[in-house]
Enzyme design. Structure first.
Site, PDB file in Angstrom:
ATOM      1  N   HIS A  73       1.350  -0.980   0.233  1.00 26.60           N
ATOM      2  CA  HIS A  73       0.466   0.169  -0.330  1.00 26.60           C
ATOM      3  C   HIS A  73       0.890   1.077   0.082  1.00 26.60           C
ATOM      4  O   HIS A  73       2.710   1.301   0.630  1.00 26.60           O
ATOM      5  CB  HIS A  73      -0.545  -0.025   1.352  1.00 26.60           C
ATOM      6  CG  HIS A  73      -2.261  -1.053   1.150  1.00 26.60           C
ATOM      7  ND1 HIS A  73      -3.019  -0.815   2.308  1.00 26.60           N
ATOM      8  CD2 HIS A  73      -2.456  -1.636  -0.262  1.00 26.60           C
ATOM      9  CE1 HIS A  73      -4.401  -1.419   1.515  1.00 26.60           C
ATOM     10  NE2 HIS A  73      -3.853  -2.162   0.401  1.00 26.60           N
ATOM     11  N   GLU A  75       1.026   4.037   1.870  1.00 23.96           N
ATOM     12  CA  GLU A  75       1.206   4.400   3.220  1.00 23.96           C
ATOM     13  C   GLU A  75       2.852   3.505   3.713  1.00 23.96           C
ATOM     14  O   GLU A  75       3.619   3.605   4.124  1.00 23.96           O
ATOM     15  CB  GLU A  75       0.808   4.427   4.221  1.00 23.96           C
ATOM     16  CG  GLU A  75      -0.536   4.922   3.895  1.00 23.96           C
ATOM     17  CD  GLU A  75      -1.794   4.267   3.430  1.00 23.96           C
ATOM     18  OE1 GLU A  75      -1.126   3.516   2.339  1.00 23.96           O
ATOM     19  OE2 GLU A  75      -2.920   4.720   3.909  1.00 23.96           O
ATOM     20  N   CYS A 103      -6.142   2.164   5.897  1.00 23.61           N
ATOM     21  CA  CYS A 103      -6.283   0.784   6.089  1.00 23.61           C
ATOM     22  C   CYS A 103      -5.890   0.151   7.752  1.00 23.61           C
ATOM     23  O   CYS A 103      -4.731   0.711   7.898  1.00 23.61           O
ATOM     24  CB  CYS A 103      -5.982  -0.385   5.503  1.00 23.61           C
ATOM     25  SG  CYS A 103      -4.505  -1.089   5.501  1.00 23.61           S
ATOM     26  N   CYS A 106      -2.009  -0.343   6.835  1.00 25.49           N
ATOM     27  CA  CYS A 106      -1.419   0.694   7.160  1.00 25.49           C
ATOM     28  C   CYS A 106      -1.280   1.423   8.699  1.00 25.49           C
ATOM     29  O   CYS A 106      -0.275   2.346   8.672  1.00 25.49           O
ATOM     30  CB  CYS A 106      -1.439   2.007   6.271  1.00 25.49           C
ATOM     31  SG  CYS A 106      -1.325   1.005   4.645  1.00 25.49           S
TER      32      CYS A 106
END
Ligand SMILES: [Zn+2]
Length: 169
Positions: A73, A75, A103, A106
């Protein structure tokens, strides 16, 4: 952000810990450019930048498909690079700007990184782990507290996702 079919929309009740500052929007512009890079690569368009003492130390965008990596992801990509750049796995002087509410994975990584402040764009009603679906950040049983600012350039962050999911149909 998790992969899903439905579009993300901004919710008016987004909590703001303080008003948007012009520099927040400036850094978010950079995160949006990262999200655009993901879109061009056929990835879910989420972008993130890590800012440390007034300068960008890393940029990330979703690379799940590109890297065959379920953890890639925006992040996580940005946090990994920030740690390498700063030379420390703790990023206590840093702020992370993400186009979408992080999420649970993260948000957990932000806690491990001891990030000082999170600024994000649109809420993620399907997977957001700041307040939308669950509360990983600033969980009452976790010691680390993170300053949170949501809703910065939220409309444009959500718009990118809407474009992506519209084109996939
Ligand atoms: Zn995530």
């Amino acid at each position: 952000m998790a992969r899903r079919k439905t579009a993300v929309h901004q919710r008016p009740e987004t909590k703001r810990s303080r008003p948007n500052t012009p520099s927040d929007e400036l850094w978010m512009e950079d995160a949006l450019r990262c999200a655009q890079r993901a879109l061009e690569a056929g990835e879910v368009p989420v972008g993130a930048v890590v800012v440390c003492q007034g300068r960008i130390v890393s940029r990330g965008w979703n690379r799940n498909i590109t890297d065959s990596d379920p953890t890639a992801h925006a992040e996580i990509v940005a946090l990994r690079q920030a740690g390498a750049t700063v030379g420390n796995h703790r990023l206590g002087d840093c702020e992370l700007f993400a186009t979408i509410e992080p999420c649970s994975m993260c948000a957990g990584a932000l806690v491990h990184a001891r990030i000082k402040r999170l600024v994000y764009g649109a809420d993620d009603p399907k997977a957001g782990a700041v307040h939308s679906v669950m509360q990983v950040l600033n969980h009452p049983q976790l010691n680390h507290k993170i300053e949170v600012q949501g809703g910065v350039l939220a409309g444009r962050s959500a718009e990118l996702l809407q474009v992506f999911f519209r084109n996939r149909r």
